[in-house]
Design an enzyme around this catalytic site. Sequence first.
Site, short mmCIF file in Angstrom:
data_model
loop_
_atom_site.label_atom_id
_atom_site.label_comp_id
_atom_site.label_asym_id
_atom_site.label_seq_id
_atom_site.Cartn_x
_atom_site.Cartn_y
_atom_site.Cartn_z
N CYS A 83 30.24 73.65 2.72
CA CYS A 83 29.25 73.68 3.80
C CYS A 83 27.99 72.92 3.38
CB CYS A 83 28.97 75.13 4.22
SG CYS A 83 28.09 75.24 5.82
N HIS A 193 34.27 76.56 5.96
CA HIS A 193 34.22 77.64 4.99
C HIS A 193 35.65 78.06 4.64
CE1 HIS A 193 29.90 78.61 4.99
NE2 HIS A 193 29.93 78.14 6.24
N GLU A 195 36.61 80.12 2.42
CA GLU A 195 36.64 81.57 2.13
C GLU A 195 36.70 82.41 3.39
OE1 GLU A 195 32.34 80.78 2.92
OE2 GLU A 195 34.01 79.69 2.01
#
Length: 229
Positions: A83, A193, A195
């Site tokens: 990001c 992202h 994750e």
Amino acid sequence: MAVDIAVIDYGMGNLRSVSKALEHVAPAASVAVTADPEVILTAGRVVFPGVGAMGDCMAELDQRGLIDVVKQAAASKPFLGICLGMQMLFEHSEEGDVAGLGILPGRVLRFPAEAMFDNRNERLKVPHMGWNEVHQAVPHPMWNGITDGARFYFVHSYYVEAGNPELVSAFTLYPFPFTCAVAHNNIFAVQFHPEKSQAAGLTLLGNFVTWEGNVAPNQCDTFNTECAL
């Protein structure tokens, strides 16, 4: 003892979710969330996450004495930007009119209001938030096991315009194509992202844990010469 993976902590980032996702895909690896230059520089690989405003993040890096540390890590070992951690690798951002780290050539631009309409002429929201398809521009070990067009989770109002097209590893449409992943030598960075991106994101993080920072066959070794294909 050196850690396997250092997640750079400069006070701004989704550090817990990133570290937990890394621990999930690599349970035998040691993962440290750290601002310690020695830990970062001796780690086997480094993750550089970030959320918030670019100017604030650059100021925090500077205050903590981490600018040169990030540059050294990005030059010497497998390095993953996430990001804002991708955007800060570039030379300049329209967000606050601030300089980035200048590790990669290019700039960070705000989504232009005049262009933010879909094919039904309905206005698209900024920030770009939610799931979107990621289209792989070139083969890379970080894409192993990930289908071209797989969906990842985004939250951002600015996007990267790479100064060299050979940096672009993937793009996303919103509504025009914008760069959402870049790769050069030991550096791989993504706007989305991983994750927060469920199976596809975990696969990408798992690939990072085993990737040795090699260059994809059709990428340049420098920014100033054409690729020899």
